[in-house]
Design a protein around this motif. Sequence first.
Motif, PDB file in Angstrom:
ATOM      1  N   MET B  86      46.139  -4.262 -28.896  1.00 48.36           N
ATOM      2  CA  MET B  86      46.240  -3.527 -27.748  1.00 48.36           C
ATOM      3  C   MET B  86      45.128  -2.955 -27.347  1.00 48.36           C
ATOM      4  O   MET B  86      44.465  -2.860 -26.231  1.00 48.36           O
ATOM      5  CB  MET B  86      47.597  -2.831 -27.460  1.00 48.36           C
ATOM      6  N   LEU B  87      44.833  -2.027 -28.252  1.00 53.90           N
ATOM      7  CA  LEU B  87      43.597  -1.241 -28.276  1.00 53.90           C
ATOM      8  C   LEU B  87      42.377  -1.869 -27.858  1.00 53.90           C
ATOM      9  O   LEU B  87      41.616  -1.578 -27.122  1.00 53.90           O
ATOM     10  CB  LEU B  87      43.274  -0.216 -29.374  1.00 53.90           C
ATOM     11  N   MET B  88      42.136  -3.046 -28.524  1.00 53.02           N
ATOM     12  CA  MET B  88      40.828  -3.665 -28.578  1.00 53.02           C
ATOM     13  C   MET B  88      40.810  -4.481 -27.173  1.00 53.02           C
ATOM     14  O   MET B  88      39.913  -4.497 -26.698  1.00 53.02           O
ATOM     15  CB  MET B  88      40.639  -4.555 -29.652  1.00 53.02           C
ATOM     16  N   GLY B  89      41.885  -4.964 -26.791  1.00 54.20           N
ATOM     17  CA  GLY B  89      42.005  -5.629 -25.492  1.00 54.20           C
ATOM     18  C   GLY B  89      41.746  -4.812 -24.451  1.00 54.20           C
ATOM     19  O   GLY B  89      40.818  -5.047 -23.460  1.00 54.20           O
ATOM     20  N   GLY B  90      42.314  -3.649 -24.520  1.00 49.48           N
ATOM     21  CA  GLY B  90      42.182  -2.488 -23.592  1.00 49.48           C
ATOM     22  C   GLY B  90      40.627  -1.974 -23.454  1.00 49.48           C
ATOM     23  O   GLY B  90      40.148  -1.726 -22.309  1.00 49.48           O
ATOM     24  N   LEU B  91      40.120  -1.851 -24.615  1.00 48.96           N
ATOM     25  CA  LEU B  91      38.786  -1.388 -24.693  1.00 48.96           C
ATOM     26  C   LEU B  91      38.026  -2.053 -24.131  1.00 48.96           C
ATOM     27  O   LEU B  91      37.104  -1.895 -23.444  1.00 48.96           O
ATOM     28  CB  LEU B  91      38.249  -1.014 -26.111  1.00 48.96           C
ATOM     29  N   LEU B  92      38.022  -3.534 -24.488  1.00 50.09           N
ATOM     30  CA  LEU B  92      36.982  -4.727 -23.868  1.00 50.09           C
ATOM     31  C   LEU B  92      37.270  -4.621 -22.208  1.00 50.09           C
ATOM     32  O   LEU B  92      36.162  -4.673 -21.473  1.00 50.09           O
ATOM     33  CB  LEU B  92      37.188  -5.912 -24.404  1.00 50.09           C
ATOM     34  N   PHE B 112      40.560  -9.943 -17.960  1.00 55.41           N
ATOM     35  CA  PHE B 112      41.623 -10.743 -18.544  1.00 55.41           C
ATOM     36  C   PHE B 112      40.915 -11.392 -19.577  1.00 55.41           C
ATOM     37  O   PHE B 112      41.812 -11.473 -20.898  1.00 55.41           O
ATOM     38  CB  PHE B 112      41.952 -11.749 -17.338  1.00 55.41           C
ATOM     39  N   LEU B 113      40.047 -12.196 -19.751  1.00 56.93           N
ATOM     40  CA  LEU B 113      39.199 -12.994 -20.581  1.00 56.93           C
ATOM     41  C   LEU B 113      38.676 -11.640 -21.779  1.00 56.93           C
ATOM     42  O   LEU B 113      39.095 -12.135 -23.016  1.00 56.93           O
ATOM     43  CB  LEU B 113      38.207 -13.755 -20.250  1.00 56.93           C
ATOM     44  N   ALA B 114      38.248 -10.805 -21.457  1.00 58.23           N
ATOM     45  CA  ALA B 114      37.646  -9.937 -22.267  1.00 58.23           C
ATOM     46  C   ALA B 114      39.148  -9.326 -23.376  1.00 58.23           C
ATOM     47  O   ALA B 114      38.853  -9.220 -24.304  1.00 58.23           O
ATOM     48  CB  ALA B 114      36.914  -8.679 -21.539  1.00 58.23           C
ATOM     49  N   ALA B 115      40.070  -9.034 -22.552  1.00 56.66           N
ATOM     50  CA  ALA B 115      41.418  -8.431 -23.283  1.00 56.66           C
ATOM     51  C   ALA B 115      41.699  -9.570 -24.226  1.00 56.66           C
ATOM     52  O   ALA B 115      42.081  -9.181 -25.266  1.00 56.66           O
ATOM     53  CB  ALA B 115      42.254  -8.079 -22.246  1.00 56.66           C
ATOM     54  N   SER B 116      41.797 -10.749 -23.763  1.00 57.60           N
ATOM     55  CA  SER B 116      42.320 -11.791 -24.606  1.00 57.60           C
ATOM     56  C   SER B 116      41.419 -12.028 -25.640  1.00 57.60           C
ATOM     57  O   SER B 116      41.870 -12.144 -27.100  1.00 57.60           O
ATOM     58  CB  SER B 116      42.542 -13.201 -23.915  1.00 57.60           C
ATOM     59  N   VAL B 117      39.943 -11.949 -25.698  1.00 56.81           N
ATOM     60  CA  VAL B 117      39.299 -12.215 -26.505  1.00 56.81           C
ATOM     61  C   VAL B 117      39.286 -11.046 -27.768  1.00 56.81           C
ATOM     62  O   VAL B 117      39.276 -11.150 -28.942  1.00 56.81           O
ATOM     63  CB  VAL B 117      37.718 -12.237 -26.160  1.00 56.81           C
ATOM     64  N   GLY B 118      39.327  -9.623 -27.283  1.00 59.57           N
ATOM     65  CA  GLY B 118      39.465  -8.601 -27.968  1.00 59.57           C
ATOM     66  C   GLY B 118      40.765  -8.520 -28.826  1.00 59.57           C
ATOM     67  O   GLY B 118      40.720  -8.704 -30.066  1.00 59.57           O
ATOM     68  N   GLY B 119      41.887  -8.807 -28.356  1.00 61.89           N
ATOM     69  CA  GLY B 119      42.965  -8.849 -29.194  1.00 61.89           C
ATOM     70  C   GLY B 119      43.085 -10.054 -30.130  1.00 61.89           C
ATOM     71  O   GLY B 119      43.802 -10.063 -31.136  1.00 61.89           O
ATOM     72  N   ALA B 251      48.952  -9.306 -27.055  1.00 61.56           N
ATOM     73  CA  ALA B 251      48.913  -7.918 -27.405  1.00 61.56           C
ATOM     74  C   ALA B 251      47.494  -7.485 -26.664  1.00 61.56           C
ATOM     75  O   ALA B 251      47.698  -6.469 -25.855  1.00 61.56           O
ATOM     76  CB  ALA B 251      49.054  -7.656 -28.858  1.00 61.56           C
ATOM     77  N   GLY B 252      46.772  -8.026 -26.792  1.00 64.33           N
ATOM     78  CA  GLY B 252      45.319  -7.374 -26.055  1.00 64.33           C
ATOM     79  C   GLY B 252      45.589  -7.721 -24.563  1.00 64.33           C
ATOM     80  O   GLY B 252      45.087  -6.487 -23.799  1.00 64.33           O
ATOM     81  N   LEU B 253      46.191  -8.557 -23.809  1.00 66.82           N
ATOM     82  CA  LEU B 253      46.551  -8.613 -22.527  1.00 66.82           C
ATOM     83  C   LEU B 253      47.533  -7.381 -22.128  1.00 66.82           C
ATOM     84  O   LEU B 253      47.468  -6.783 -21.119  1.00 66.82           O
ATOM     85  CB  LEU B 253      47.246  -9.930 -22.342  1.00 66.82           C
ATOM     86  N   GLY B 254      48.369  -7.055 -23.071  1.00 68.24           N
ATOM     87  CA  GLY B 254      49.198  -5.797 -23.054  1.00 68.24           C
ATOM     88  C   GLY B 254      48.219  -4.726 -22.768  1.00 68.24           C
ATOM     89  O   GLY B 254      48.486  -3.742 -22.019  1.00 68.24           O
ATOM     90  N   GLY B 255      47.325  -4.569 -23.551  1.00 70.48           N
ATOM     91  CA  GLY B 255      46.265  -3.574 -23.293  1.00 70.48           C
ATOM     92  C   GLY B 255      45.635  -3.516 -22.026  1.00 70.48           C
ATOM     93  O   GLY B 255      45.281  -2.281 -21.253  1.00 70.48           O
ATOM     94  N   PHE B 256      45.312  -4.733 -21.605  1.00 71.78           N
ATOM     95  CA  PHE B 256      44.743  -4.909 -20.249  1.00 71.78           C
ATOM     96  C   PHE B 256      45.723  -4.415 -19.132  1.00 71.78           C
ATOM     97  O   PHE B 256      45.394  -3.523 -18.255  1.00 71.78           O
ATOM     98  CB  PHE B 256      44.441  -6.386 -19.913  1.00 71.78           C
ATOM     99  N   VAL B 257      46.786  -4.674 -19.215  1.00 70.10           N
ATOM    100  CA  VAL B 257      48.048  -4.406 -18.210  1.00 70.10           C
ATOM    101  C   VAL B 257      48.392  -2.884 -18.198  1.00 70.10           C
ATOM    102  O   VAL B 257      48.609  -2.346 -17.346  1.00 70.10           O
ATOM    103  CB  VAL B 257      49.243  -5.150 -18.178  1.00 70.10           C
TER     104      VAL B 257
END
Lengths: 315, 365
Positions: B86-92, B112-119, B251-257
């Motif tokens: 979540m953190l990495m998705g949110g960070l990116l 959206f894409l950045a968060a998916s890639v990070g997570g 989970a990365g998208l969880g960071g995004f939202v």
Amino acid sequence: MWETIIQITPHAIAFTIPLLIVSLGGLYSERSGVVNIGLEGFMVVGMFAGALTVSLLAPAMQGTAIWAGLLMATLAGAVFALLHAFACVTLNANQVISGTAINMVAGALTTYFARLITGSGNIVIPIAMPRHNLAYLADIPIIGEMLFSRAYASTLLALVILAVSAVLIYRTRFGLRLRACGENPHAADAAGINIYRMRYTAVIISGALASLGGAIFLVTIAGEYNGTAGGLGFLALAALIFGQWKPIGLLGATLFFGLASTIANVSRILPYLAHIPDIVLQTFPYVVTLLALVLFSRSSQAPKALGEPYDKGRR
Amino acid sequence: MKLRLSKTSAVSLGAIGLGLFAGALLMAVTGSNPLAGFWHLFRGGLMNIERFGNSLASSTTLIFTGLSVAFAFKTGLFNIGASGQMLMGGLLASAVGLYVPLARPLLLLAMFLAASVGGGAWGALPGWLKVKFNVHEVVSTIMMNWIAFWTVSYVVPRYLRDVFLETQSRRIPAAASLRTEWLTELFRGSYINLGLVLAIAAVAVVAFLLERTVLGYELKAVGHNKHAAQAAGIDINRRMVASMAIAGALAGLGGFVFYAGYSVNIQIGVLPAQGFDGIAVALLAASSPWGVWAAATFFGILHTGKGFMTAMTGIPPTIADAIIATIIYFAATGVLIENVWDRYSKRHEQRAARRRRVDLEQGVK
């Protein structure tokens, strides 16, 4: 350079000691075959019980209150560990989920009580553990200066617990049985060992030591309970793996991590360390643990039955 | 026609019941009235459209982290690293939101894409370590959580920092936020945002993937029995890495939202609790995607209502966390509830059988 090492060593040791005791706590549980990722939660319980005891007793008992706090923390951890033992041993629950629940219950429950008691959710302790030159030991050249001068009494306590644990696990009947439970519980059961009782004992010792470690972290470094142990419990878990589930390995691993964390904290003021980015030092313990797991993957010394609930019927 | 409850839903409902009971006990022991406590807790999450919107907004992140944990569970993997992902998705996503000058739809897509890639990367690495080096995913995802924690602590103050506070990132521009005027107005100024739409879409996509596609079938086969799946010709290693990557991306998208919808910036020094709450969500849902939605909504209400409860009754807000933690504990010890259930249904069956016998005998007479 040498000056700096002498200077930062006491800080590194202060950080290593709680880490060492907590990871020793993890050692008992995991050697008996029960995964304990609840170490962080037990530390929080220890910090809460310790902070509460110290702040209540300090006006009447002064310095002795610190030791009363450590004692209460140990007891609280032992009692709290019954939750984990009941789930993992009696009910054959998933040990990782139970450990996660322990971490969450510990944080939520103690913060709940702390808010009721102080209104803010923090408990600041009025006194801290004093630093002394430890008798005789401080006079040893070099080592004495680095380890035992201006040291906390808890350093000695940790070393005693380490030595006792090493003897207990490798040189006594209890230790042999403990290890048997973690390696091959079915064979141990056939040999007449009560697996359930051994694992209960191990998890209780584990909770007691982890909470003691939390309380030592409180009285030496943290100075207040605030609902978290800052991930130190997970660092202890990393040390347990990096130290390959051996007492002496744990000493090495926790020293290594303690030094890395201290350097990370002081690197900004040390000129020749300033060019190392913080991130390298701060993530260092976790990265080396991952690397160790990769390197040791073929020859891991993890207890063979770690994480498996004991099912008598499958013997 | 009688409503039959399945064993898994009995365990979930039993865990919720026991969790609420533990919460009531805690309130009672500390001298508060549990009925008043729960009344205000649920009222706080539901009493008006704005608060209900906030409950849905809290549930949005939990839907993603719950789906993440549930998805990995389906393949027999335990993703305890949703927080780090979540953190990495949110960070990116935040970095893209702050630095990439794009029109709103494109910008949101890029985030959206950045968060998916990070997570996804943060999940795929433990998956790869597992299949390649036999490193247990529980341990490696815990380590990855803390690596993410320190990465955020390093990157945010240096590259994304707020003008006044070093400990958080700059506020993302309105174009990069998932909050949107019509939704905010519809819910009278609540935090609710487009993330909820994304989350419900994700539930549908995950349900479809698991129930209607070959990949989903194979992932579940690996989860049921690795060896049988391998014997049937499934490349179990690739499937496990794929499962962890998808779980990480969710989970990365969880960071995004969360960081670009519920919140407007990202803080350092916090390992988001939603990652661990996601475990509770997945357990309660017995890993079913639609169940995740329901469980996340329930927890969203608890999280939103706790502040109101504290204001009205003085009961500390952490009671909600204590209830959720207790629910996890009882979900983990599901055996306890299952035993009661088995005993009950056995007695029920015996009684039914006896009744049939009596009916039969009376019929003979």
